[in-house]
Design a protein around this motif. Sequence first.
Motif, PDB file in Angstrom:
ATOM      1  N   VAL A  34       0.844  -1.207   0.000  1.00 37.59           N
ATOM      2  CA  VAL A  34       0.000   0.000   0.000  1.00 37.59           C
ATOM      3  C   VAL A  34       0.876   1.253   0.000  1.00 37.59           C
ATOM      4  N   LEU A  35       1.874   1.263   0.900  1.00 35.93           N
ATOM      5  CA  LEU A  35       2.659   2.491   1.116  1.00 35.93           C
ATOM      6  C   LEU A  35       3.533   2.849  -0.081  1.00 35.93           C
ATOM      7  N   ILE A  36       4.242   1.864  -0.622  1.00 37.07           N
ATOM      8  CA  ILE A  36       5.167   2.220  -1.715  1.00 37.07           C
ATOM      9  C   ILE A  36       4.764   1.591  -3.041  1.00 37.07           C
ATOM     10  N   GLY A  37       3.677   0.806  -3.033  1.00 35.76           N
ATOM     11  CA  GLY A  37       3.212   0.165  -4.271  1.00 35.76           C
ATOM     12  C   GLY A  37       2.877   1.202  -5.332  1.00 35.76           C
ATOM     13  N   GLU A  38       3.221   0.903  -6.554  1.00 41.62           N
ATOM     14  CA  GLU A  38       2.980   1.799  -7.708  1.00 41.62           C
ATOM     15  C   GLU A  38       3.496   3.222  -7.451  1.00 41.62           C
ATOM     16  N   GLY A  39       4.587   3.292  -6.713  1.00 41.05           N
ATOM     17  CA  GLY A  39       5.241   4.606  -6.503  1.00 41.05           C
ATOM     18  C   GLY A  39       4.439   5.563  -5.642  1.00 41.05           C
ATOM     19  N   ALA A  40       3.474   5.026  -4.837  1.00 39.31           N
ATOM     20  CA  ALA A  40       2.591   5.915  -4.071  1.00 39.31           C
ATOM     21  C   ALA A  40       3.388   6.864  -3.166  1.00 39.31           C
ATOM     22  N   LEU A  41       4.305   6.311  -2.370  1.00 39.11           N
ATOM     23  CA  LEU A  41       5.051   7.160  -1.433  1.00 39.11           C
ATOM     24  C   LEU A  41       6.031   8.075  -2.172  1.00 39.11           C
ATOM     25  N   ASP A  42       6.711   7.509  -3.188  1.00 39.93           N
ATOM     26  CA  ASP A  42       7.647   8.326  -3.987  1.00 39.93           C
ATOM     27  C   ASP A  42       6.933   9.535  -4.561  1.00 39.93           C
ATOM     28  N   ASP A  43       5.740   9.281  -5.079  1.00 38.32           N
ATOM     29  CA  ASP A  43       4.984  10.344  -5.717  1.00 38.32           C
ATOM     30  C   ASP A  43       4.612  11.415  -4.683  1.00 38.32           C
ATOM     31  N   LEU A  44       4.121  10.964  -3.530  1.00 36.11           N
ATOM     32  CA  LEU A  44       3.695  11.899  -2.486  1.00 36.11           C
ATOM     33  C   LEU A  44       4.874  12.730  -1.969  1.00 36.11           C
ATOM     34  N   VAL A  45       5.996  12.055  -1.716  1.00 40.03           N
ATOM     35  CA  VAL A  45       7.149  12.768  -1.149  1.00 40.03           C
ATOM     36  C   VAL A  45       7.765  13.706  -2.193  1.00 40.03           C
ATOM     37  N   THR A  46       7.793  13.274  -3.441  1.00 40.44           N
ATOM     38  CA  THR A  46       8.334  14.157  -4.485  1.00 40.44           C
ATOM     39  C   THR A  46       7.466  15.410  -4.595  1.00 40.44           C
ATOM     40  N   ARG A  47       6.148  15.227  -4.577  1.00 37.21           N
ATOM     41  CA  ARG A  47       5.267  16.405  -4.656  1.00 37.21           C
ATOM     42  C   ARG A  47       5.455  17.305  -3.431  1.00 37.21           C
ATOM     43  N   THR A  48       5.656  16.684  -2.278  1.00 34.17           N
ATOM     44  CA  THR A  48       5.879  17.433  -1.027  1.00 34.17           C
ATOM     45  C   THR A  48       7.126  18.311  -1.144  1.00 34.17           C
ATOM     46  N   VAL A  49       8.230  17.691  -1.572  1.00 34.18           N
ATOM     47  CA  VAL A  49       9.512  18.407  -1.653  1.00 34.18           C
ATOM     48  C   VAL A  49       9.455  19.498  -2.737  1.00 34.18           C
ATOM     49  N   LEU A  50       8.821  19.176  -3.863  1.00 35.90           N
ATOM     50  CA  LEU A  50       8.748  20.183  -4.934  1.00 35.90           C
ATOM     51  C   LEU A  50       7.883  21.376  -4.516  1.00 35.90           C
ATOM     52  N   ALA A  51       6.840  21.111  -3.698  1.00 33.84           N
ATOM     53  CA  ALA A  51       5.995  22.221  -3.209  1.00 33.84           C
ATOM     54  C   ALA A  51       6.820  23.145  -2.319  1.00 33.84           C
ATOM     55  N   ALA A  52       7.638  22.558  -1.446  1.00 35.84           N
ATOM     56  CA  ALA A  52       8.477  23.377  -0.557  1.00 35.84           C
ATOM     57  C   ALA A  52       9.523  24.145  -1.371  1.00 35.84           C
ATOM     58  N   GLN A  53      10.095  23.483  -2.369  1.00 32.63           N
ATOM     59  CA  GLN A  53      11.114  24.143  -3.203  1.00 32.63           C
ATOM     60  C   GLN A  53      10.496  25.336  -3.957  1.00 32.63           C
ATOM     61  N   ALA A  54       9.289  25.128  -4.480  1.00 35.38           N
ATOM     62  CA  ALA A  54       8.615  26.208  -5.225  1.00 35.38           C
ATOM     63  C   ALA A  54       8.311  27.380  -4.293  1.00 35.38           C
ATOM     64  N   ARG A  55       7.874  27.068  -3.081  1.00 35.88           N
ATOM     65  CA  ARG A  55       7.563  28.139  -2.120  1.00 35.88           C
ATOM     66  C   ARG A  55       8.826  28.899  -1.728  1.00 35.88           C
ATOM     67  N   SER A  56       9.933  28.176  -1.584  1.00 37.23           N
ATOM     68  CA  SER A  56      11.205  28.810  -1.242  1.00 37.23           C
ATOM     69  C   SER A  56      11.614  29.776  -2.360  1.00 37.23           C
ATOM     70  N   ARG A  57      11.430  29.335  -3.617  1.00 39.32           N
ATOM     71  CA  ARG A  57      11.779  30.217  -4.757  1.00 39.32           C
ATOM     72  C   ARG A  57      10.885  31.459  -4.757  1.00 39.32           C
ATOM     73  N   GLN A  58       9.593  31.216  -4.463  1.00 42.95           N
ATOM     74  CA  GLN A  58       8.635  32.314  -4.439  1.00 42.95           C
ATOM     75  C   GLN A  58       9.016  33.342  -3.362  1.00 42.95           C
ATOM     76  N   LEU A  59       9.389  32.841  -2.167  1.00 45.29           N
ATOM     77  CA  LEU A  59       9.778  33.740  -1.070  1.00 45.29           C
ATOM     78  C   LEU A  59      11.015  34.542  -1.458  1.00 45.29           C
ATOM     79  N   GLY A  60      11.857  33.946  -2.303  1.00 42.41           N
ATOM     80  CA  GLY A  60      13.079  34.616  -2.745  1.00 42.41           C
ATOM     81  C   GLY A  60      12.834  35.549  -3.919  1.00 42.41           C
ATOM     82  N   GLY A  61      11.562  35.701  -4.306  1.00 43.47           N
ATOM     83  CA  GLY A  61      11.235  36.626  -5.381  1.00 43.47           C
ATOM     84  C   GLY A  61      11.419  36.047  -6.769  1.00 43.47           C
ATOM     85  N   GLU A  62      11.698  34.724  -6.849  1.00 45.14           N
ATOM     86  CA  GLU A  62      11.794  34.101  -8.158  1.00 45.14           C
ATOM     87  C   GLU A  62      10.384  33.719  -8.607  1.00 45.14           C
ATOM     88  N   ALA A  63      10.239  33.383  -9.849  1.00 48.13           N
ATOM     89  CA  ALA A  63       8.898  33.081 -10.378  1.00 48.13           C
ATOM     90  C   ALA A  63       8.226  31.954  -9.604  1.00 48.13           C
TER      91      ALA A  63
END
Length: 272
Positions: free
Chosen positions: A243-272
Amino acid sequence: MTLIVDACPLLLLGAGHMGGALIAGWRRADVVSPRQILIRDPHPGQAALAAGQVGARLDPSDGDLASARTVILALKPQIWRPIAADISARIAADAVVISIMAGVTAADIAQVFPGRPVVRAMPNTAAAVGKGATGVWSADPEARARAHALFAPLGAVADLAEEGLIHAVTAASGSAPAYVYALVEALQRAGASAGLAPEAARTLSRAALIGAAALLEASGEEAGELRRQVTSPKGTTEAALDVLIGEGALDDLVTRTVLAAQARSRQLGGEA
Ligand SMILES: NC(=O)c1ccc[n+]([C@@H]2O[C@H](COP(=O)([O-])OP(=O)(O)OC[C@H]3O[C@@H](n4cnc5c(N)ncnc54)[C@H](OP(=O)(O)O)[C@@H]3O)[C@@H](O)[C@H]2O)c1
């Protein structure tokens, strides 16, 4: 450990959650004498107040400020500029400026602290117990070495090839303690849903996470290897991991989590 003498006195601008974690980590590792810590914060947190009781200066004079060899910027990115500008005029021309602020560029900092070498570092709160993770970038090798000396006693340190990678560190390890706490909370709720009394679910989920992390550290094994060691074919753990890692479920969730934080960090820094 030996005292980090070259970096001191250390001036900390902002001693809230993260600034306080640094103070606690240095005191715990016994690498910075409290007397060598200068703190500027109108409402210092617990770690700063505790350091104040053993010699840290909570209201440094202009003479103290002028003696600082290293300035750590641990202010909220929204308010840092006027506070730093006020200090800039009072510190030495060769003081090293280390910013742990998310989304404030080295160019912005150099504008406020002309002529001083600038380091960007992104630690996390586990620095308080010597288990932190810090990414470090600087164009100045000596300033980078000073940041290494200060952050290595607080946990792992990784050098970054370019400043822009700070966003990735913010997302992958700076904010990561919160992801892990969220996992413990979810495990706790799931344990209760499975029938455990809430207190038992709390005790067991905390212990499971702390124990797994301690084993990861003590064994030095890869996480995947430890996972395989506890997953018997057709067993309960395998059923869970389907359930947890089948069909990339956890990978997908964690990748989206990290990319959301990265995008917010760029936004706070005045980048697009
Ligand atoms: N928290 C983390 O996990 C983490 C991890 C990595 C990096 N960082 C970075 O660390 C920085 C601080 O974050 P934080 O979570 O520690 O925030 P925080 O707890 O709000 O700490 C900031 C501190 O600065 C103080 N401050 C306000 N005005 C000041 C002034 N004029 N002079 C000196 N200090 C002043 C604040 O006091 P008041 O409370 O009275 O406003 C507060 O104690 C941020 O830039 C963040 O990006 C945080």
